[in-house]
Design a protein around this motif. Structure first.
Motif, PDB file in Angstrom:
ATOM      1  N   LYS A 127       0.886  -1.136  -0.136  1.00  0.00           N
ATOM      2  CA  LYS A 127       0.167   0.034  -0.023  1.00  0.00           C
ATOM      3  C   LYS A 127       0.983   1.037  -0.141  1.00  0.00           C
ATOM      4  O   LYS A 127       1.944   1.400   0.849  1.00  0.00           O
ATOM      5  CB  LYS A 127      -0.871  -0.087   1.186  1.00  0.00           C
ATOM      6  CG  LYS A 127      -1.911  -1.226   1.172  1.00  0.00           C
ATOM      7  CD  LYS A 127      -2.896  -1.144   2.497  1.00  0.00           C
ATOM      8  CE  LYS A 127      -3.808  -2.389   2.452  1.00  0.00           C
ATOM      9  NZ  LYS A 127      -4.630  -2.292   3.648  1.00  0.00           N
ATOM     10  N   GLU A 128       0.568   2.096  -0.775  1.00  0.00           N
ATOM     11  CA  GLU A 128       1.351   3.511  -0.723  1.00  0.00           C
ATOM     12  C   GLU A 128       1.401   3.994   0.438  1.00  0.00           C
ATOM     13  O   GLU A 128       2.427   4.645   0.915  1.00  0.00           O
ATOM     14  CB  GLU A 128       0.481   4.372  -1.943  1.00  0.00           C
ATOM     15  CG  GLU A 128       0.569   3.812  -3.236  1.00  0.00           C
ATOM     16  CD  GLU A 128       0.034   4.877  -4.122  1.00  0.00           C
ATOM     17  OE1 GLU A 128      -0.491   5.961  -3.882  1.00  0.00           O
ATOM     18  OE2 GLU A 128      -0.240   4.396  -5.615  1.00  0.00           O
ATOM     19  N   LYS A 129       0.441   3.979   1.299  1.00  0.00           N
ATOM     20  CA  LYS A 129       0.441   4.858   2.677  1.00  0.00           C
ATOM     21  C   LYS A 129       1.600   4.128   3.435  1.00  0.00           C
ATOM     22  O   LYS A 129       2.272   4.720   4.167  1.00  0.00           O
ATOM     23  CB  LYS A 129      -0.792   4.724   3.345  1.00  0.00           C
ATOM     24  CG  LYS A 129      -1.004   5.243   4.663  1.00  0.00           C
ATOM     25  CD  LYS A 129      -2.272   5.213   5.266  1.00  0.00           C
ATOM     26  CE  LYS A 129      -2.371   5.880   6.476  1.00  0.00           C
ATOM     27  NZ  LYS A 129      -3.446   5.735   7.085  1.00  0.00           N
ATOM     28  N   ILE A 130       1.761   2.967   3.211  1.00  0.00           N
ATOM     29  CA  ILE A 130       2.873   2.203   4.297  1.00  0.00           C
ATOM     30  C   ILE A 130       4.098   2.547   3.244  1.00  0.00           C
ATOM     31  O   ILE A 130       5.067   2.678   4.316  1.00  0.00           O
ATOM     32  CB  ILE A 130       2.357   0.641   4.126  1.00  0.00           C
ATOM     33  CG1 ILE A 130       0.993   0.291   4.852  1.00  0.00           C
ATOM     34  CG2 ILE A 130       3.566  -0.030   4.929  1.00  0.00           C
ATOM     35  CD1 ILE A 130       0.839   0.778   6.203  1.00  0.00           C
ATOM     36  N   LEU A 131       4.265   2.222   2.297  1.00  0.00           N
ATOM     37  CA  LEU A 131       5.542   2.455   1.601  1.00  0.00           C
ATOM     38  C   LEU A 131       6.114   4.055   1.910  1.00  0.00           C
ATOM     39  O   LEU A 131       7.142   4.046   1.879  1.00  0.00           O
ATOM     40  CB  LEU A 131       5.286   2.228   0.046  1.00  0.00           C
ATOM     41  CG  LEU A 131       5.065   0.710  -0.342  1.00  0.00           C
ATOM     42  CD1 LEU A 131       4.795   0.860  -1.987  1.00  0.00           C
ATOM     43  CD2 LEU A 131       6.430  -0.128  -0.007  1.00  0.00           C
ATOM     44  N   ALA A 132       5.145   4.979   2.133  1.00  0.00           N
ATOM     45  CA  ALA A 132       5.413   6.352   2.179  1.00  0.00           C
ATOM     46  C   ALA A 132       6.216   6.523   3.317  1.00  0.00           C
ATOM     47  O   ALA A 132       7.055   7.464   3.606  1.00  0.00           O
ATOM     48  CB  ALA A 132       4.406   7.151   2.004  1.00  0.00           C
TER      49      ALA A 132
ATOM     50  N   GLU B  11       8.647   4.105   8.994  1.00  0.00           N
ATOM     51  CA  GLU B  11       8.596   3.730  10.328  1.00  0.00           C
ATOM     52  C   GLU B  11       7.068   2.461  10.352  1.00  0.00           C
ATOM     53  O   GLU B  11       7.007   1.766  11.198  1.00  0.00           O
ATOM     54  CB  GLU B  11       7.891   4.740  11.024  1.00  0.00           C
ATOM     55  CG  GLU B  11       9.018   5.656  11.504  1.00  0.00           C
ATOM     56  CD  GLU B  11       9.461   6.661  10.546  1.00  0.00           C
ATOM     57  OE1 GLU B  11       8.708   6.491   9.238  1.00  0.00           O
ATOM     58  OE2 GLU B  11      10.438   7.179  10.434  1.00  0.00           O
ATOM     59  N   ASN B  12       6.336   2.719   9.384  1.00  0.00           N
ATOM     60  CA  ASN B  12       5.114   1.741   9.340  1.00  0.00           C
ATOM     61  C   ASN B  12       5.727   0.475   8.542  1.00  0.00           C
ATOM     62  O   ASN B  12       4.985  -0.597   8.985  1.00  0.00           O
ATOM     63  CB  ASN B  12       4.069   2.260   8.385  1.00  0.00           C
ATOM     64  CG  ASN B  12       3.227   3.659   9.007  1.00  0.00           C
ATOM     65  OD1 ASN B  12       3.237   3.498  10.200  1.00  0.00           O
ATOM     66  ND2 ASN B  12       2.849   4.447   8.049  1.00  0.00           N
ATOM     67  N   LEU B  13       6.702   0.213   7.788  1.00  0.00           N
ATOM     68  CA  LEU B  13       7.135  -0.934   7.236  1.00  0.00           C
ATOM     69  C   LEU B  13       7.941  -1.839   8.172  1.00  0.00           C
ATOM     70  O   LEU B  13       7.986  -2.946   8.161  1.00  0.00           O
ATOM     71  CB  LEU B  13       8.425  -0.465   5.942  1.00  0.00           C
ATOM     72  CG  LEU B  13       7.761  -0.215   4.702  1.00  0.00           C
ATOM     73  CD1 LEU B  13       8.588   0.552   3.735  1.00  0.00           C
ATOM     74  CD2 LEU B  13       6.905  -1.252   4.301  1.00  0.00           C
ATOM     75  N   ARG B  14       8.808  -1.159   9.258  1.00  0.00           N
ATOM     76  CA  ARG B  14       9.719  -1.738  10.116  1.00  0.00           C
ATOM     77  C   ARG B  14       8.868  -2.940  10.843  1.00  0.00           C
ATOM     78  O   ARG B  14       9.177  -4.163  10.910  1.00  0.00           O
ATOM     79  CB  ARG B  14      10.105  -0.899  11.041  1.00  0.00           C
ATOM     80  CG  ARG B  14      11.008  -1.595  12.094  1.00  0.00           C
ATOM     81  CD  ARG B  14      12.024  -0.718  12.942  1.00  0.00           C
ATOM     82  NE  ARG B  14      12.720   0.348  12.306  1.00  0.00           N
ATOM     83  CZ  ARG B  14      13.938  -0.018  11.691  1.00  0.00           C
ATOM     84  NH1 ARG B  14      14.482  -1.143  11.967  1.00  0.00           N
ATOM     85  NH2 ARG B  14      14.665   0.980  11.216  1.00  0.00           N
ATOM     86  N   PRO B  15       7.395  -2.772  11.519  1.00  0.00           N
ATOM     87  CA  PRO B  15       6.683  -3.654  12.357  1.00  0.00           C
ATOM     88  C   PRO B  15       6.403  -4.959  11.246  1.00  0.00           C
ATOM     89  O   PRO B  15       6.349  -5.912  11.380  1.00  0.00           O
ATOM     90  CB  PRO B  15       5.587  -3.044  13.076  1.00  0.00           C
ATOM     91  CG  PRO B  15       5.960  -1.742  12.838  1.00  0.00           C
ATOM     92  CD  PRO B  15       6.705  -1.186  11.679  1.00  0.00           C
ATOM     93  N   LEU B  16       6.036  -4.440  10.035  1.00  0.00           N
ATOM     94  CA  LEU B  16       5.435  -5.447   8.931  1.00  0.00           C
ATOM     95  C   LEU B  16       6.815  -6.152   8.652  1.00  0.00           C
ATOM     96  O   LEU B  16       6.539  -7.387   8.388  1.00  0.00           O
ATOM     97  CB  LEU B  16       5.061  -4.713   8.013  1.00  0.00           C
ATOM     98  CG  LEU B  16       3.616  -4.166   8.164  1.00  0.00           C
ATOM     99  CD1 LEU B  16       3.272  -3.396   6.899  1.00  0.00           C
ATOM    100  CD2 LEU B  16       2.507  -5.112   8.537  1.00  0.00           C
ATOM    101  N   LEU B  17       7.915  -5.812   8.535  1.00  0.00           N
ATOM    102  CA  LEU B  17       9.021  -6.677   8.003  1.00  0.00           C
ATOM    103  C   LEU B  17       9.404  -7.510   9.244  1.00  0.00           C
ATOM    104  O   LEU B  17       9.981  -8.470   9.091  1.00  0.00           O
ATOM    105  CB  LEU B  17      10.369  -5.641   7.702  1.00  0.00           C
ATOM    106  CG  LEU B  17      10.161  -4.737   6.442  1.00  0.00           C
ATOM    107  CD1 LEU B  17      11.270  -3.798   6.381  1.00  0.00           C
ATOM    108  CD2 LEU B  17      10.184  -5.529   5.156  1.00  0.00           C
ATOM    109  N   GLU B  18       9.411  -7.021  10.379  1.00  0.00           N
ATOM    110  CA  GLU B  18       9.686  -7.749  11.713  1.00  0.00           C
ATOM    111  C   GLU B  18       8.550  -9.163  11.856  1.00  0.00           C
ATOM    112  O   GLU B  18       9.225 -10.217  11.924  1.00  0.00           O
ATOM    113  CB  GLU B  18       9.461  -6.877  12.812  1.00  0.00           C
ATOM    114  CG  GLU B  18      10.880  -6.103  13.101  1.00  0.00           C
ATOM    115  CD  GLU B  18      10.451  -5.306  14.360  1.00  0.00           C
ATOM    116  OE1 GLU B  18       9.427  -5.372  15.082  1.00  0.00           O
ATOM    117  OE2 GLU B  18      11.437  -4.541  14.422  1.00  0.00           O
ATOM    118  N   VAL B  19       7.363  -8.791  11.270  1.00  0.00           N
ATOM    119  CA  VAL B  19       6.484  -9.975  11.395  1.00  0.00           C
ATOM    120  C   VAL B  19       6.661 -11.031  10.162  1.00  0.00           C
ATOM    121  O   VAL B  19       6.687 -12.358  10.337  1.00  0.00           O
ATOM    122  CB  VAL B  19       5.002  -9.228  10.911  1.00  0.00           C
ATOM    123  CG1 VAL B  19       4.103 -10.683  10.715  1.00  0.00           C
ATOM    124  CG2 VAL B  19       4.400  -8.509  12.260  1.00  0.00           C
TER     125      VAL B  19
END
Length: 439
Positions: free
Chosen positions: A228-233, A236-244
């Motif tokens: 999602k563009e909002k996450i890619l922007a 900080e939002n990517l880090r938790p998802l990458l950890e998951v």
């Protein structure tokens, strides 16, 4: 020939003639004029004949000679019987003096049998198969006599002798039967072994299907969210998802290395490490929330436990909680599903209580819920819409016992359910139990 050329036995004809010839005419006269007197006289004459024949019986010596000359076995016994004695009068018609079909009161009852007059031998019952010879010796002249007699010979203790003779055949038959039974047993054992291997293969596939579902779902959802563009922007939002993604990828890696343990379930090997219980619960719930993204499930985590460091296998601890969560959500018909996780201490140890607002379980279901492939059939046939193999809580039970913990259920059908387990951590130092509760 010795018997056939004479009457009854060698010398028997002379004995019989010595009694009959002197009385033949008297017997004829009485037969024609006084039948009762004839009956008395004939019985007395026959009795004398039979007693004399029995006293001078030569059949024993004849039989011994025959056995010796023909090399027969020596354990033979015989019976020599007289069946009939008749005398011929002047009209050339035979008149019966004795018949084995009748009983005679004036003849010695000791020698009378239902088979005839026993002259000699120890054989008890003369059977047709034992008959060696049966002859009627007579002379077709007036005032001659006719004697019918039989010789029966049999093996002493025939049954035992037959069994001895049949023993080799019997042993061969027994050996053949045992061989067939043994081959059947070996075949059946091999079949059972193949059946067990087939079941293990089926369990292996079921285990992979069940256990791979959760991490793969979490990775897929996290990947879609990161696109999602909002996450890619926002990094900080990517880090938790990458950890998951990283955690679930590591879980898949561990899962692949332990699929055989999951299949056998009797050889679970634990890799225990000390973890922060509350921190571990935060991570597990975060990953599980991501899996249920878009679902109407509300999570609540309450950390009341003072002691936070525990020694456990992270992989299997995660498996325990995720399977319990899956079970709580699948068997919940409410639009708003709730999962409340609480940790607390008591003298037993650390407790983790997982509470839901699902359909609950009857006492009978609680007794079987940890059984392999058991499915919860709730009110209105809930299992008709619930997918699964009945393995989740079975894995939970196996993993809990592998840690040395305990697990129990407190639930009422139609109400709230509480599934709890007690675990023992660091026994030597703490001497405490930790209870893991779930529904």
């Amino acid at each position: 020939m010795a018997i056939r050329n004479d009457k009854v036995m060698p010398g028997g004809q002379h004995i019989i003639d010595s009694f009959l010839i002197p009385h033949t005419r008297q017997l004829e006269q009485l037969y024609r004029s006084d039948r009762p007197a004839f009956e008395v006289l004939k019985q007395k004459i026959c009795d004398s004949i039979f007693i004399t024949l029995k006293e001078v019986n030569t059949a024993d010596s004849v039989l011994r000679r025959i056995i010796r000359s023909h090399h027969f076995q020596r354990n033979l016994e015989y019976m020599l019987l007289i069946d009939d004695i008749s005398v011929m009068f002047s009209d050339l018609k035979y008149v019966n003096l004795y018949s084995s079909k009748s009983r005679y009161p004036l003849i010695d009852t000791a020698i009378q049998t239902k088979f005839g007059i026993r002259i000699g031998g120890t054989l008890e019952v003369p059977l047709p198969r034992n008959k060696v010879i049966a002859i009627a010796v007579f002379n077709a002249q007036a005032y001659s006599n006719r004697v019918s007699f039989g010789l029966y010979v049999d093996i002493r203790n025939r049954r035992a002798a037959i069994l001895r003779l049949m023993m080799p055949t019997f042993l061969l038959a027994l050996f053949s039967i045992l061989s067939v039974v043994f081959l059947f047993f070996v075949t059946f054992r091999n079949w059972m072994h193949q059946k067990k291997l087939s079941e293990m293969k089926s369990d292996f596939i079921n285990s992979i299907t069940h256990e791979f579902h959760t991490p793969l779902t979490a990775i897929i959802v996290a990947n879609k969210t990161m696109q999602k563009e909002k996450i890619l922007a926002s990094p900080e939002n990517l880090r938790p998802l990458l950890e998951v993604v990283q955690r679930q990828a590591l879980r898949l890696q561990v899962l692949i290395s332990q699929v055989l343990d999951i299949t056998t379930l009797n050889k679970i090997s634990l890799n225990k490490e000390e973890h922060s219980l509350n921190g571990l619960l935060d991570e597990i719930l975060l990953d599980y929330r991501l899996k249920l993204s878009g679902s109407h499930v509300r999570f609540c985590l309450q950390k009341d436990s003072v002691r936070d460091t525990v020694s456990l296998d992270r992989f299997w601890f995660t498996t325990i909680l995720q399977n319990i969560f899956d079970n709580a959500i699948k068997y919940n018909k409410r639009e708003e599903k709730e999962l409340a996780v609480t940790t607390f201490d008591d003298k037993k140890g650390i407790h983790i209580s997982i509470r839901d607002n699902g359909i609950g379980m009857t006492p009978d279901i609680q007794r079987h819920v940890f059984d392999k492939f058991y499915r919860h059939i709730g009110p209105n046939g809930v299992t008709n819409t619930v997918k699964g193999l009945g393995l989740g809580l079975f894995y939970v039970k196996q993993a809990v016992e592998a840690h040395g913990w305990a697990i129990d259920i407190v639930s009422e059908e139609g109400g709230e359910a509480l599934l709890s387990s007690a675990s023992r951590f660091n026994i030597i130092i703490l001497h405490e139990k930790t209870t893991l509760a779930a529904s």
